[in-house]
Design a protein around this motif. Sequence first.
Motif, short mmCIF file in Angstrom:
data_model
loop_
_atom_site.label_atom_id
_atom_site.label_comp_id
_atom_site.label_asym_id
_atom_site.label_seq_id
_atom_site.Cartn_x
_atom_site.Cartn_y
_atom_site.Cartn_z
N LEU A 43 21.45 33.14 -21.84
CA LEU A 43 22.53 33.83 -22.61
C LEU A 43 21.97 34.83 -23.45
CD1 LEU A 43 24.67 30.63 -23.70
CD2 LEU A 43 25.12 32.48 -21.61
N ALA A 44 20.95 34.90 -23.98
CA ALA A 44 20.56 35.85 -25.11
C ALA A 44 20.01 36.84 -23.83
CB ALA A 44 19.22 35.53 -25.93
N LEU A 45 19.24 36.67 -22.89
CA LEU A 45 18.96 37.67 -21.70
C LEU A 45 20.16 38.26 -21.04
CD1 LEU A 45 16.55 38.67 -20.34
CD2 LEU A 45 16.74 36.89 -18.65
N MET A 46 21.14 37.44 -20.77
CA MET A 46 22.31 38.25 -20.29
C MET A 46 22.92 39.02 -21.20
SD MET A 46 24.10 35.33 -17.62
CE MET A 46 24.68 34.28 -18.99
N ALA A 47 23.07 38.76 -22.55
CA ALA A 47 23.54 39.61 -23.55
C ALA A 47 22.78 40.94 -23.74
CB ALA A 47 23.58 38.97 -24.99
N PHE A 48 21.57 40.94 -23.74
CA PHE A 48 20.61 42.04 -23.91
C PHE A 48 20.81 43.01 -22.52
CE2 PHE A 48 16.34 44.01 -22.87
CZ PHE A 48 16.41 44.76 -23.93
N LEU A 49 20.62 42.30 -21.56
CA LEU A 49 20.97 43.18 -20.14
C LEU A 49 22.53 43.72 -20.36
CD1 LEU A 49 19.35 41.02 -17.49
CD2 LEU A 49 18.37 43.22 -18.49
N GLY A 50 23.58 43.17 -20.65
CA GLY A 50 24.91 43.57 -20.75
C GLY A 50 24.74 44.64 -21.90
N TYR A 51 24.11 44.75 -22.90
CA TYR A 51 24.20 45.80 -24.07
C TYR A 51 23.43 47.09 -23.10
CZ TYR A 51 22.75 48.32 -28.10
OH TYR A 51 22.78 49.25 -29.02
N ARG A 52 22.22 46.84 -22.56
CA ARG A 52 21.40 48.01 -22.10
C ARG A 52 22.39 48.43 -20.95
NH1 ARG A 52 15.68 48.55 -22.54
NH2 ARG A 52 16.40 50.17 -21.10
N TRP A 53 23.08 47.58 -20.31
CA TRP A 53 24.16 48.55 -19.11
C TRP A 53 25.02 49.27 -20.02
CZ3 TRP A 53 29.43 47.43 -18.38
CH2 TRP A 53 29.68 48.15 -17.19
N TRP A 54 25.92 48.69 -20.88
CA TRP A 54 26.85 49.17 -21.64
C TRP A 54 26.36 50.42 -22.34
CZ3 TRP A 54 27.19 49.69 -27.10
CH2 TRP A 54 28.46 50.35 -27.58
N ARG A 55 25.22 50.72 -22.75
CA ARG A 55 24.59 51.94 -23.50
C ARG A 55 24.49 52.82 -22.39
NH1 ARG A 55 23.18 53.28 -28.69
NH2 ARG A 55 21.63 54.10 -27.86
N SER A 56 23.93 52.35 -21.11
CA SER A 56 23.58 53.59 -20.15
C SER A 56 25.01 54.07 -19.51
CB SER A 56 22.76 52.70 -18.96
OG SER A 56 23.45 51.93 -18.35
#
Length: 62
Positions: A43-56
């Motif tokens: 869940l933490a990994l998915m949140a991190f990847l989602g945040y990176r995608w949102w920032r890009s």
Amino acid sequence: MVFALSLSASAQCSLCTKTAQQLGEGPAKGLNNGILMLAFTPLALMAFLGYRWWRSQRPSQS
């Protein structure tokens, strides 16, 4: 924050519950904490990847 709130949660399936009942109180808590840690990592990994995608995907603020 979610992890801190879920410390009192019961994350055991029916098979794990029966095993934990046979082990006793201390090992049962350790088993439950292990299950919660295994659930927290993806869940933490998915949140991190989602945040990176949102920032890009955000428009640049110039």
